[in-house]
Design an enzyme around this catalytic site. Structure first.
Site, PDB file in Angstrom:
ATOM      1  N   ARG A  32       0.834  -1.215   0.000  1.00 51.21           N
ATOM      2  CA  ARG A  32       0.000   0.000   0.000  1.00 51.21           C
ATOM      3  C   ARG A  32       0.866   1.261   0.000  1.00 51.21           C
ATOM      4  O   ARG A  32       0.570   2.244   0.672  1.00 51.21           O
ATOM      5  CB  ARG A  32      -0.934   0.027   1.221  1.00 51.21           C
ATOM      6  CG  ARG A  32      -1.996  -1.032   1.214  1.00 51.21           C
ATOM      7  CD  ARG A  32      -2.967  -0.848   0.051  1.00 51.21           C
ATOM      8  NE  ARG A  32      -4.117  -1.710   0.173  1.00 51.21           N
ATOM      9  CZ  ARG A  32      -4.139  -2.977  -0.208  1.00 51.21           C
ATOM     10  NH1 ARG A  32      -3.070  -3.537  -0.756  1.00 51.21           N
ATOM     11  NH2 ARG A  32      -5.230  -3.694  -0.060  1.00 51.21           N
ATOM     12  N   SER A  69     -10.162  -0.460   3.373  1.00 53.41           N
ATOM     13  CA  SER A  69      -9.395  -0.707   4.606  1.00 53.41           C
ATOM     14  C   SER A  69      -8.905   0.620   5.164  1.00 53.41           C
ATOM     15  O   SER A  69      -8.239   1.377   4.465  1.00 53.41           O
ATOM     16  CB  SER A  69      -8.173  -1.574   4.308  1.00 53.41           C
ATOM     17  OG  SER A  69      -8.561  -2.819   3.825  1.00 53.41           O
ATOM     18  N   GLU A 121      -4.231   3.560   6.667  1.00 42.89           N
ATOM     19  CA  GLU A 121      -4.006   3.409   5.229  1.00 42.89           C
ATOM     20  C   GLU A 121      -4.628   4.573   4.474  1.00 42.89           C
ATOM     21  O   GLU A 121      -4.092   5.059   3.478  1.00 42.89           O
ATOM     22  CB  GLU A 121      -4.624   2.085   4.764  1.00 42.89           C
ATOM     23  CG  GLU A 121      -4.014   1.562   3.499  1.00 42.89           C
ATOM     24  CD  GLU A 121      -5.045   1.179   2.475  1.00 42.89           C
ATOM     25  OE1 GLU A 121      -5.105   1.870   1.442  1.00 42.89           O
ATOM     26  OE2 GLU A 121      -5.784   0.216   2.704  1.00 42.89           O
TER      27      GLU A 121
END
Ligand code: EPU
Length: 338
Positions: free
Chosen positions: A164, A237, A333
């Protein structure tokens, strides 16, 4: 191209907060983007480039210019018996790109079906799902520098992809480029990646799935676990799965035999953040207008009328309880804008 003032962003980010941009523009050609960036009226303003707004958290109105590239051509730039190389403009809707590739029988992105956002945003956080990350198929990324208005090309190596993560989230690039196109290399006879737990279970009766079957299975799993932003605002997420030293992970696994761990690198193991959050009692919990999605507690939700600060407060409370119970820091995130 119209440049809007005090423009509502509610429909342009998936959390659906009631926030505004001082200015907003959606250039539908690369030339319009160039002209906008060159315009002395907006030159000094802070700028935020958004794709589908699916990984953003606004805490307040944005006091600058929001730019949402809309150009959306897909071009084949190279092809041989085994592979095809494709350029997708920044404004191509990611899932339409996946659908296009699957329909042509080009493999590599089918596991990334259903991810909200655009082709231009996909490299920024190296989108990933069901055992595949977009870095696996990216050939390069084209961008325009905001300061000099010069084009710049990043090879896959130069993108410095991680979990990510990419160079586009860091250093000087973060606020100084607009990604204009991404190039992908896909395969004509690829072997689908079906080992990931939930996906392999969904394909249980289909041992040699086609790309279209993998796509349908991924979409079905996502529908079960992830909330539709049109129904409940969210940014997928909210936290990353934390990587912890092997010794700590194995102590956890001994204490909790049902816990599934994932390899991160030689010295670290990934612990599912969803599991940590569930263990701390947050799964399905609602606090005012925001809450923790019950089928996938890694996703924080705006049920309607919540604010970025409500979500940040909930996130901080979750981080605190996970740190207190497990001694593990959860890293966000989602990208906090302001
Ligand atoms: N789990 C629980 N309780 C739950 C749900 C999950 O304990 O209620 C645990 C289970 O142990 C399960 C594990 O969490 O095995 C993993 O769950 P899941 O397969 O749903 O994946 P994830 O690690 O939570 C990651 C990505 C998702 C991606 C899925 C599938 C991150 C931060 N998230 O979630 O990506 O869709 O894998 O590959 O890596 C996103 O980035 O926005 C996103 C949704």
């Amino acid at each position: 191209m119209q440049i809007h003032r005090d423009y509502p962003l509610k429909a342009h980010h998936t959390f659906g907060f009631d926030v505004k941009a001082r200015y907003y523009a959606a250039p539908d050609t690369p030339e319009a983007l160039h002209a906008l960036l060159a315009d002395p009226l907006y030159r000094k303003l802070p700028k935020l480039i958004i794709g589908g707004g699916s990984n953003l958290l606004f805490r307040a109105d944005y006091e600058g210019l929001v730019i949402q590239p809309r150009f959306h051509a897909i071009d084949i730039v190279d092809e041989d018996d085994d592979s095809v190389t494709l350029c997708a403009d920044a404004g191509v809707v990611w899932d339409e790109f996946v659908d296009y590739c699957v329909q042509h029988g080009w493999g590599g992105v089918e596991n990334l079906s259903g991810i909200p956002g655009t082709a231009g945003a996909a490299p920024v956080q190296n989108i990933g799902a069901y055992g595949v990350e977009v870095k696996d198929v990216i050939y390069g990324v084209e961008a325009l520098r905001i300061d000099s208005l010069q084009p710049v090309f990043f090879t896959r190596e130069a993108c410095m992809f991680g979990y990510r993560d990419s160079i586009f989230k860091h250093t000087a690039w973060k606020n100084n480029i607009v990604i204009t196109r991404a190039t992908f290399k896909l395969w004509k006879n690829s072997q689908p990646v079906t080992h990931y737990g939930a996906l392999s279970a969904a394909l249980h009766d289909c041992p040699t799935p086609t790309l279209a079957q993998v796509r349908q299975a991924v979409l079905a799993v996502r529908r079960q676990k992830l909330p539709d932003p049109a129904v409940a605002g969210n940014a997928g997420s909210f936290f990353k799965n934390p990587a912890v030293p092997c010794a700590k992970a194995h102590a956890l696994a001994a204490a909790y035999p049902a816990l599934t761990l994932y390899p991160a690198n030689g010295e670290e193991v990934k612990v599912p953040a969803a599991w940590l959050i569930e263990q701390c009692g947050w799964k399905g919990k609602r606090v005012g207008q925001v809450g923790v999605h019950a089928p996938q507690p890694l996703v924080l939700v705006n049920y309607g009328g919540g604010t970025g600060n409500d979500v940040m407060q909930l996130a901080a409370d979750i981080q605190q309880s996970v740190a207190a119970k497990f001694g593990i820091a959860l890293e966000m995130e989602a990208n906090v804008v302001n």
